[in-house]
Write a protein that holds these residues in place. Structure first.
Motif, PDB file in Angstrom:
ATOM      1  N   GLU A   1     -74.377 -18.032  -7.793  1.00 27.04           N
ATOM      2  CA  GLU A   1     -73.576 -17.389  -6.839  1.00 27.04           C
ATOM      3  C   GLU A   1     -73.892 -17.971  -5.421  1.00 27.04           C
ATOM      4  OE1 GLU A   1     -74.939 -13.401  -6.495  1.00 27.04           O
ATOM      5  OE2 GLU A   1     -74.490 -12.987  -4.613  1.00 27.04           O
TER       6      GLU A   1
ATOM      7  N   THR B   1     -52.260 -20.269  -9.429  1.00 28.77           N
ATOM      8  CA  THR B   1     -52.605 -21.617 -10.087  1.00 28.77           C
ATOM      9  C   THR B   1     -54.038 -21.297 -10.579  1.00 28.77           C
ATOM     10  OG1 THR B   1     -51.382 -22.327  -8.373  1.00 28.77           O
ATOM     11  CG2 THR B   1     -52.686 -23.933  -9.342  1.00 28.77           C
TER      12      THR B   1
ATOM     13  N   LYS C   1     -62.119 -27.209  -2.844  1.00 26.54           N
ATOM     14  CA  LYS C   1     -62.045 -27.505  -3.990  1.00 26.54           C
ATOM     15  C   LYS C   1     -62.882 -28.696  -4.412  1.00 26.54           C
ATOM     16  CE  LYS C   1     -58.496 -29.501  -6.820  1.00 26.54           C
ATOM     17  NZ  LYS C   1     -57.126 -29.823  -7.287  1.00 26.54           N
TER      18      LYS C   1
ATOM     19  N   THR D   1     -69.378 -18.177 -21.410  1.00 26.21           N
ATOM     20  CA  THR D   1     -68.032 -18.378 -21.344  1.00 26.21           C
ATOM     21  C   THR D   1     -67.701 -19.019 -19.954  1.00 26.21           C
ATOM     22  OG1 THR D   1     -67.340 -16.222 -20.386  1.00 26.21           O
ATOM     23  CG2 THR D   1     -67.290 -16.312 -22.831  1.00 26.21           C
ATOM     24  N   LEU D   2     -68.725 -18.989 -19.238  1.00 24.59           N
ATOM     25  CA  LEU D   2     -68.642 -19.250 -17.744  1.00 24.59           C
ATOM     26  C   LEU D   2     -68.976 -20.821 -17.473  1.00 24.59           C
ATOM     27  CD1 LEU D   2     -69.307 -16.258 -15.659  1.00 24.59           C
ATOM     28  CD2 LEU D   2     -66.863 -17.082 -16.669  1.00 24.59           C
ATOM     29  N   ARG D   3     -69.505 -21.568 -18.840  1.00 30.03           N
ATOM     30  CA  ARG D   3     -69.962 -22.816 -18.638  1.00 30.03           C
ATOM     31  C   ARG D   3     -69.145 -23.925 -19.048  1.00 30.03           C
ATOM     32  NH1 ARG D   3     -75.427 -21.272 -17.712  1.00 30.03           N
ATOM     33  NH2 ARG D   3     -75.839 -19.266 -18.918  1.00 30.03           N
TER      34      ARG D   3
ATOM     35  N   ASN E   1     -66.043 -25.703 -11.330  1.00 27.24           N
ATOM     36  CA  ASN E   1     -64.526 -26.368 -11.462  1.00 27.24           C
ATOM     37  C   ASN E   1     -63.593 -25.497 -12.002  1.00 27.24           C
ATOM     38  OD1 ASN E   1     -66.181 -27.088 -13.669  1.00 27.24           O
ATOM     39  ND2 ASN E   1     -66.545 -29.096 -12.917  1.00 27.24           N
ATOM     40  N   PHE E   2     -63.821 -24.148 -12.163  1.00 26.09           N
ATOM     41  CA  PHE E   2     -62.758 -23.108 -12.748  1.00 26.09           C
ATOM     42  C   PHE E   2     -62.648 -22.244 -11.756  1.00 26.09           C
ATOM     43  CE2 PHE E   2     -67.168 -23.131 -14.640  1.00 26.09           C
ATOM     44  CZ  PHE E   2     -67.488 -21.915 -14.130  1.00 26.09           C
ATOM     45  N   PHE E   3     -61.407 -21.735 -11.222  1.00 25.09           N
ATOM     46  CA  PHE E   3     -61.010 -20.590 -10.756  1.00 25.09           C
ATOM     47  C   PHE E   3     -59.589 -20.391 -10.506  1.00 25.09           C
ATOM     48  CE2 PHE E   3     -61.601 -23.922  -7.408  1.00 25.09           C
ATOM     49  CZ  PHE E   3     -60.522 -23.860  -6.717  1.00 25.09           C
ATOM     50  N   SER E   4     -59.272 -19.443 -10.061  1.00 26.38           N
ATOM     51  CA  SER E   4     -57.655 -18.939  -9.945  1.00 26.38           C
ATOM     52  C   SER E   4     -57.493 -18.840  -8.291  1.00 26.38           C
ATOM     53  CB  SER E   4     -57.430 -17.930 -10.634  1.00 26.38           C
ATOM     54  OG  SER E   4     -57.915 -17.996 -12.023  1.00 26.38           O
ATOM     55  N   TYR E   5     -56.336 -19.370  -7.998  1.00 26.29           N
ATOM     56  CA  TYR E   5     -56.132 -18.889  -6.507  1.00 26.29           C
ATOM     57  C   TYR E   5     -54.427 -18.514  -6.372  1.00 26.29           C
ATOM     58  CZ  TYR E   5     -54.304 -23.699  -6.355  1.00 26.29           C
ATOM     59  OH  TYR E   5     -53.581 -24.837  -6.579  1.00 26.29           O
TER      60      TYR E   5
ATOM     61  N   VAL F   1     -65.222 -16.456 -10.865  1.00 19.99           N
ATOM     62  CA  VAL F   1     -66.513 -15.726 -11.449  1.00 19.99           C
ATOM     63  C   VAL F   1     -67.504 -16.860 -12.065  1.00 19.99           C
ATOM     64  CG1 VAL F   1     -66.951 -14.318 -13.547  1.00 19.99           C
ATOM     65  CG2 VAL F   1     -64.605 -14.111 -12.055  1.00 19.99           C
TER      66      VAL F   1
ATOM     67  N   ILE G   1     -68.575 -22.942   0.075  1.00 25.80           N
ATOM     68  CA  ILE G   1     -67.434 -22.384   0.836  1.00 25.80           C
ATOM     69  C   ILE G   1     -67.792 -22.186   2.367  1.00 25.80           C
ATOM     70  CG2 ILE G   1     -65.882 -20.273   1.051  1.00 25.80           C
ATOM     71  CD1 ILE G   1     -66.260 -19.783  -2.194  1.00 25.80           C
TER      72      ILE G   1
ATOM     73  N   LEU H   1     -57.630 -23.442 -12.270  1.00 27.06           N
ATOM     74  CA  LEU H   1     -58.345 -24.756 -12.425  1.00 27.06           C
ATOM     75  C   LEU H   1     -59.310 -24.289 -13.349  1.00 27.06           C
ATOM     76  CD1 LEU H   1     -58.911 -25.607  -8.793  1.00 27.06           C
ATOM     77  CD2 LEU H   1     -57.155 -26.367 -10.383  1.00 27.06           C
TER      78      LEU H   1
ATOM     79  N   SER I   1     -60.467 -16.790  -6.562  1.00 30.29           N
ATOM     80  CA  SER I   1     -61.150 -15.880  -7.335  1.00 30.29           C
ATOM     81  C   SER I   1     -62.115 -16.682  -8.337  1.00 30.29           C
ATOM     82  CB  SER I   1     -60.180 -14.972  -8.040  1.00 30.29           C
ATOM     83  OG  SER I   1     -60.765 -14.166  -9.040  1.00 30.29           O
TER      84      SER I   1
END
Ligand SMILES: Nc1ncnc2c1ncn2[C@@H]1O[C@H](COP(=O)(O)OP(=O)(O)OP(=O)(O)O)[C@@H](O)[C@H]1O
Ligand SMILES: Nc1ncnc2c1ncn2[C@@H]1O[C@H](COP(=O)(O)OP(=O)(O)OP(=O)(O)O)[C@@H](O)[C@H]1O
Ligand SMILES: Nc1ncnc2c1ncn2[C@@H]1O[C@H](COP(=O)(O)OP(=O)(O)OP(=O)(O)O)[C@@H](O)[C@H]1O
Ligand SMILES: [Mg+2]
Ligand SMILES: [Mg+2]
Ligand SMILES: [Mg+2]
Lengths: 112, 112, 112
Positions: A69, B34, A17, A110-112, A26-30, A63, A76, B36, A61
């Motif tokens: 990419e 969760t 992270k 929307t991803l920025r 700095n945006f994702f879900s887990y 996006v 990771i 972020l 996850s």
């Protein structure tokens, strides 16, 4: 746009992270999952037998736009590994469209 | 066929579910995650500083035929928002095939 | 490469897992979800009324090479069903790329 799914060791999550944050992701879900690896019980690797059945896993996850990419995957791979079997997997998918619910806007912005 | 993933506020779930039901989308799966967001701590929006780190999120996975894509997305955008940052995201993917386990049948018919 | 998502009855999990193992699919991830089926309350099927709202579901995410797609789906359909409504669904997606975190290698080889 791409979806990057990473199944990592839970113990490596905070390191991953922080590293993602440093490269601008700095945006994702887990969420936590159970994971069955391709080990047979008693598999021996370089003379040592491993069981990965009890490793706690986290599913990320993420996006991103196409230009993010490579750095996401590299980050990771660099931070989620221990060098021992069971470090996890990354899967990449095409994303057809994205929306920000608050504004209704769509697309890469929307991803920025 | 399309997969619509929506990451919404848990507090908005029952409203979204009812609205989806009303437009004829009454099958989907969900779990809690969760999330972020892309907020920096202390981000200020219209003079108010927000932290979205503690918002509880729900992940909805909805597979629909193409003719249901638009109404599903419109319904989520209309009902999942509060107008404040952190309302969530929608991601759309292509689905190659679907099967109903009970009958073994496949294709768009299994989504009706 | 394909991603096979299966939403099955939790009670059928161990049977499905064993059967997948027997055909050579012994790596996947899973977690528990809540699932809303396309039943109306009070739906009557062959004279018996069913509610599937309380069925506990498990979400399986299985990434395989194309030559394993068919056997994976056939095995799930054969073992996850009870013949009663609510047996679950299978969704198939294209996967653009896969990586093994330990080695950094990518492509179909990482799925063997
Ligand atoms: N094809 C797959 N589909 C879904 N999940 C997978 C798949 N492969 C691995 N996983 C998940 O990722 C976890 C970690 O996999 P793992 O690191 O053992 O991969 P591996 O290819 O066996 O590499 P290694 O040789 O380093 O062990 C598995 O326990 C499993 O839950
Ligand atoms: N690209 C992404 N990949 C995966 N999950 C994401 C992504 N973007 C957002 N999410 C998840 O959705 C949640 C809600 O996102 P959020 O509503 O904050 O989006 P946003 O673009 O920052 O919009 P806003 O400006 O309204 O806050 C995030 O906390 C995160 O978990
Ligand atoms: N289109 C879908 N998108 C996401 N999840 C779904 C979808 N359809 C079904 N599911 C999930 O799978 C679960 C099982 O579905 P179910 O077995 O009831 O399918 P069905 O098509 O209604 O078949 P049956 O007639 O045998 O009941 C549902 O409760 C739901 O959570
Ligand atoms: Mg392994
Ligand atoms: Mg936000
Ligand atoms: Mg049903």
């Amino acid at each position: 746009m791409k979806k990057i799914e990473a199944i990592i060791r839970k113990s490596k999550f905070s390191e991953v992270k922080t590293a993602l944050h440093e490269v601008g992701v700095n945006f994702f879900s887990y969420w936590d999952v159970t994971a069955l690896g391709n080990e047979r019980i008693g598999k021996v690797y370089r003379g040592i037998s491993f069981s990965t059945a009890d490793i706690q896993r986290r599913y990320l996850s993420i996006v991103v736009n196409d230009d993010f990419e490579k750095v996401t995957i590299d980050t990771i791979i660099k931070t989620a590994g221990t060098g021992e079997v069971g470090d996890g997997k990354i899967f990449v998918y095409d994303v057809k469209e994205t929306y920000r619910i608050r504004t209704g806007e769509k697309g890469g912005e929307t991803l920025r």
